[in-house]
Design a protein around this motif. Structure first.
Motif, PDB file in Angstrom:
ATOM      1  N   LEU A  45       0.856  -1.178   0.000  1.00 51.12           N
ATOM      2  CA  LEU A  45       0.000   0.000   0.000  1.00 51.12           C
ATOM      3  C   LEU A  45       0.893   1.230   0.000  1.00 51.12           C
ATOM      4  O   LEU A  45       1.589   1.509   0.978  1.00 51.12           O
ATOM      5  CB  LEU A  45      -0.907  -0.004   1.234  1.00 51.12           C
ATOM      6  CG  LEU A  45      -1.940   1.119   1.327  1.00 51.12           C
ATOM      7  CD1 LEU A  45      -2.959   1.001   0.198  1.00 51.12           C
ATOM      8  CD2 LEU A  45      -2.640   1.082   2.678  1.00 51.12           C
ATOM      9  N   ASN A  46       0.882   1.972  -1.112  1.00 48.41           N
ATOM     10  CA  ASN A  46       1.768   3.130  -1.264  1.00 48.41           C
ATOM     11  C   ASN A  46       1.051   4.407  -0.855  1.00 48.41           C
ATOM     12  O   ASN A  46       0.003   4.755  -1.417  1.00 48.41           O
ATOM     13  CB  ASN A  46       2.234   3.251  -2.717  1.00 48.41           C
ATOM     14  CG  ASN A  46       3.146   2.111  -3.123  1.00 48.41           C
ATOM     15  OD1 ASN A  46       4.005   1.691  -2.354  1.00 48.41           O
ATOM     16  ND2 ASN A  46       2.963   1.608  -4.330  1.00 48.41           N
ATOM     17  N   CYS A  47       1.625   5.118   0.110  1.00 48.60           N
ATOM     18  CA  CYS A  47       1.116   6.429   0.495  1.00 48.60           C
ATOM     19  C   CYS A  47       1.715   7.451  -0.467  1.00 48.60           C
ATOM     20  O   CYS A  47       2.932   7.684  -0.471  1.00 48.60           O
ATOM     21  CB  CYS A  47       1.485   6.762   1.935  1.00 48.60           C
ATOM     22  SG  CYS A  47       0.856   8.355   2.507  1.00 48.60           S
ATOM     23  N   ILE A  48       0.879   8.068  -1.313  1.00 49.41           N
ATOM     24  CA  ILE A  48       1.382   8.980  -2.334  1.00 49.41           C
ATOM     25  C   ILE A  48       1.365  10.433  -1.871  1.00 49.41           C
ATOM     26  O   ILE A  48       2.004  11.287  -2.489  1.00 49.41           O
ATOM     27  CB  ILE A  48       0.572   8.837  -3.637  1.00 49.41           C
ATOM     28  CG1 ILE A  48      -0.916   9.126  -3.375  1.00 49.41           C
ATOM     29  CG2 ILE A  48       0.760   7.453  -4.229  1.00 49.41           C
ATOM     30  CD1 ILE A  48      -1.759   9.090  -4.633  1.00 49.41           C
ATOM     31  N   HIS A  49       0.629  10.727  -0.795  1.00 44.76           N
ATOM     32  CA  HIS A  49       0.620  12.099  -0.296  1.00 44.76           C
ATOM     33  C   HIS A  49       0.108  12.114   1.136  1.00 44.76           C
ATOM     34  O   HIS A  49      -0.773  11.352   1.508  1.00 44.76           O
ATOM     35  CB  HIS A  49      -0.262  12.999  -1.160  1.00 44.76           C
ATOM     36  CG  HIS A  49      -0.313  14.419  -0.676  1.00 44.76           C
ATOM     37  ND1 HIS A  49       0.750  15.289  -0.811  1.00 44.76           N
ATOM     38  CD2 HIS A  49      -1.294  15.112  -0.028  1.00 44.76           C
ATOM     39  CE1 HIS A  49       0.423  16.463  -0.298  1.00 44.76           C
ATOM     40  NE2 HIS A  49      -0.800  16.390   0.188  1.00 44.76           N
ATOM     41  N   GLU A  50       0.682  13.021   1.915  1.00 47.97           N
ATOM     42  CA  GLU A  50       0.215  13.246   3.287  1.00 47.97           C
ATOM     43  C   GLU A  50       0.090  14.747   3.493  1.00 47.97           C
ATOM     44  O   GLU A  50       1.077  15.479   3.398  1.00 47.97           O
ATOM     45  CB  GLU A  50       1.185  12.638   4.290  1.00 47.97           C
ATOM     46  CG  GLU A  50       0.680  12.703   5.717  1.00 47.97           C
ATOM     47  CD  GLU A  50       1.499  11.839   6.663  1.00 47.97           C
ATOM     48  OE1 GLU A  50       1.231  11.879   7.881  1.00 47.97           O
ATOM     49  OE2 GLU A  50       2.404  11.121   6.174  1.00 47.97           O
ATOM     50  N   GLY A  51      -1.139  15.214   3.714  1.00 49.23           N
ATOM     51  CA  GLY A  51      -1.396  16.639   3.852  1.00 49.23           C
ATOM     52  C   GLY A  51      -1.685  17.031   5.287  1.00 49.23           C
ATOM     53  O   GLY A  51      -2.450  16.365   5.977  1.00 49.23           O
ATOM     54  N   GLY A  52      -1.075  18.118   5.715  1.00 53.63           N
ATOM     55  CA  GLY A  52      -1.278  18.605   7.069  1.00 53.63           C
ATOM     56  C   GLY A  52      -1.788  20.029   7.116  1.00 53.63           C
ATOM     57  O   GLY A  52      -1.628  20.718   8.132  1.00 53.63           O
ATOM     58  N   GLU A  53      -2.418  20.480   6.008  1.00 53.58           N
ATOM     59  CA  GLU A  53      -2.906  21.853   5.968  1.00 53.58           C
ATOM     60  C   GLU A  53      -4.004  22.099   7.000  1.00 53.58           C
ATOM     61  O   GLU A  53      -4.099  23.185   7.579  1.00 53.58           O
ATOM     62  CB  GLU A  53      -3.454  22.191   4.566  1.00 53.58           C
ATOM     63  CG  GLU A  53      -2.425  22.105   3.454  1.00 53.58           C
ATOM     64  CD  GLU A  53      -2.343  20.716   2.843  1.00 53.58           C
ATOM     65  OE1 GLU A  53      -1.679  20.571   1.806  1.00 53.58           O
ATOM     66  OE2 GLU A  53      -2.943  19.785   3.413  1.00 53.58           O
ATOM     67  N   SER A  54      -4.843  21.083   7.212  1.00 53.28           N
ATOM     68  CA  SER A  54      -5.950  21.199   8.167  1.00 53.28           C
ATOM     69  C   SER A  54      -5.957  19.985   9.071  1.00 53.28           C
ATOM     70  O   SER A  54      -5.870  18.853   8.594  1.00 53.28           O
ATOM     71  CB  SER A  54      -7.287  21.319   7.436  1.00 53.28           C
ATOM     72  OG  SER A  54      -7.312  22.437   6.570  1.00 53.28           O
ATOM     73  N   PRO A  55      -6.077  20.178  10.385  1.00 54.79           N
ATOM     74  CA  PRO A  55      -6.143  19.034  11.299  1.00 54.79           C
ATOM     75  C   PRO A  55      -7.567  18.491  11.400  1.00 54.79           C
ATOM     76  O   PRO A  55      -8.530  19.149  11.008  1.00 54.79           O
ATOM     77  CB  PRO A  55      -5.702  19.644  12.630  1.00 54.79           C
ATOM     78  CG  PRO A  55      -6.183  21.065  12.551  1.00 54.79           C
ATOM     79  CD  PRO A  55      -6.050  21.470  11.107  1.00 54.79           C
ATOM     80  N   ASP A  56      -7.685  17.282  11.907  1.00 58.23           N
ATOM     81  CA  ASP A  56      -8.989  16.696  12.223  1.00 58.23           C
ATOM     82  C   ASP A  56      -9.907  16.701  10.999  1.00 58.23           C
ATOM     83  O   ASP A  56     -11.040  17.184  11.042  1.00 58.23           O
ATOM     84  CB  ASP A  56      -9.626  17.470  13.375  1.00 58.23           C
ATOM     85  CG  ASP A  56     -10.587  16.603  14.179  1.00 58.23           C
ATOM     86  OD1 ASP A  56     -10.619  15.384  13.941  1.00 58.23           O
ATOM     87  OD2 ASP A  56     -11.314  17.158  15.020  1.00 58.23           O
TER      88      ASP A  56
END
Length: 474
Positions: free
Chosen positions: A63-74
């Motif tokens: 399972l490849n994680c192609i992006h992880e965004g942290g612009e908005s929490p929760d």
């Protein structure tokens, strides 16, 4: 009611599938808020306490994680448009604002704010739909122009709605009543009502279109019966019985790419897969066979039974099933083709993605082939050897986990390419296009003894007489 007001622009591409909040029920993984598959089941998106993650579903083994965004929490709503770089995000920190990002460039395309919490966001290549508790907003996805506001809709606390993926048959379905299972079908191209379908006696719990936009599946809050209707005329095509012993909460319905199968997941340990196969009466069949005899007896008997009992006799059972090792947790499932084989994918609030093989010819119990941690794609766990899961195989899962919240509009124009230009950019493909499943219909009656005690009929006894007469003739 305050209508959405245009906000910011920056430049972006495509946006995809369907996710609902899972936080209203206890989950094993507290950081997992929601999960959703994109429109063609080639990508999985999850919302977390820290932001959101996007995964490619090209392989069973990894399972490849192609992006992880942290612009908005929760994040409790995250939707990706097919395999493009367009992703829609709604956060509990700002539940009335929808943000649209170009995740590969790390830029915000635009954001919209609404008068109440956003409960659901649906999209295809033509339209973006935002669902609030008592209103629905339909946007042109190419420039985010507001095309239609459906105000004063029946109270819809979970944001239940469905948008067909096919932009030519771009239909929107939403509840037309709070007391019964009435479905309103709206054409988002012509911006007009198509039909109101009286689908169930109880309020609606789940809905889903097939990829072609020609069929609509629905389930009520009771969760015992799943019905499939033709679109746009609203004729009932199929009726499936999920179970009789208990009422359940259906969390997701998903058609296979070829429209031959329908999966249904709930808060129980079983995922059901139904085969959409019309039982033709014109097929040549030896009238002396046991299955033909039983069928004729049932057909004759049903005409004398009350309507509810007669309907039950004509409801089809699951073609294939999956037994999960959990109970009471929210999950979303989808049917997909991965590495040229049909699979059923189940994303669960326990923090895992489960992948099952599906046998499109024989059905039966599906085989677990792998499971992956959603919070650490590098850490994979193979299925336990002591749980073979059965001999058959089934097929795939569309994801919609829980409640959401509504939405508002604030448009701002920024740098980067325009929104329309981004949408025109070809989508990046991380997964081969899904292929349709082809398979033979499974054999009919396999049980040799059935009784209708209320009518005083004993089919087993009749069968013995039937066989005795045949032996005498022989």
């Amino acid at each position: 009611m305050i209508e959405p007001v245009p906000a910011t622009h920056s430049g972006d591409e495509g946006l995809e599938q369907d996710c609902k909040g899972m936080s209203d029920e206890p989950a094993v993984v507290q950081g997992l808020v929601c999960a959703s598959f994109n429109q063609d089941s080639t990508s999985l998106a999850i919302g977390t306490k820290d932001g959101y993650r996007l995964f490619s579903l090209a392989s069973v083994d990894k399972l490849n994680c192609i992006h992880e965004g942290g612009e908005s929490p929760d994040v409790y709503i995250v939707e990706r448009l097919f395999s493009s770089s367009l992703v829609v995000v709604v956060s509990h920190s700002m539940p009335r604002r929808m943000n649209i990002y170009h995740f590969k460039k790390g830029t915000e395309i635009c954001n919209y704010s609404y008068s109440s919490d956003i409960l659901a966001v649906k999209l295809n290549r033509q339209r973006l739909v935002v669902c609030l508790e008592e209103s629905i907003y339909i946007h042109n996805i190419k420039d985010m122009k507001l095309l239609k506001s459906l105000l004063n809709t029946p109270a819809n606390r979970t944001g239940l709605c469905a948008l067909s993926v096919n932009h030519s048959n771009s239909y929107l379905a939403y509840p037309g009543s709070t007391s019964i299972g009435e479905i309103v079908v709206f054409d988002t191209n012509s911006l007009s009502n198509m039909i109101v379908i009286p689908a169930h006696d109880s309020p609606l719990a789940a809905m889903s279109f097939n990829i072609q936009g020609t069929m609509l599946a629905s389930a009520s809050e009771k969760g015992t019966v799943i019905r499939v209707f033709s679109v746009p005329d609203g004729l009932r095509l199929f009726e499936f019985r999920r179970g009789m012993k208990r009422y359940v909460s259906i969390s997701s319905l998903s058609f296979s790419a070829d429209g031959q199968f329908l999966s249904a997941s709930s808060n129980t340990e079983t995922v059901h897969i139904f085969k959409l196969d019309h039982h033709s009466t014109s097929v040549e069949e030896d009238s002396s066979t046991w299955s033909s005899y039983v069928g004729k007896v049932f057909s004759a008997a049903s005409t004398y039974l009350p309507a509810q009992v007669s309907d039950m006799m004509h409801q089809d059972r699951a073609f294939a099933t999956v037994r999960l090792n959990m109970f009471g947790l929210k999950n979303v499932c989808t049917l997909s083709i991965i590495q040229k084989l049909p699979r059923l994918l189940v994303a669960s609030s326990d923090g895992f993605l489960y992948i099952y093989n599906v046998d499109p010819q024989e059905g039966g119990e599906c085989v677990l082939v792998n499971k992956h941690r959603l919070f650490n794609s590098e850490e994979e766990q193979p299925p336990p050897e002591e749980e073979p899961m059965g001999g058959g195989q089934t097929y795939a899962a569309t994801l919609a986990m829980g409640g959401g919240q509504t939405y508002a509009a604030t448009l701002a124009t920024g740098g980067g390419q325009t929104y329309a230009a981004t949408l025109a950019t070809p989508a990046c493909v991380e997964h081969p296009a899904s292929a349709g499943l082809t398979g033979q219909s499974h054999p009919g009656w396999s049980s040799a003894t059935v009784s209708l005690s209320n009518m005083g009929l004993n089919i087993a006894s009749n069968a013995r007489i039937f066989r005795r007469r045949r032996s005498q003739k022989g």
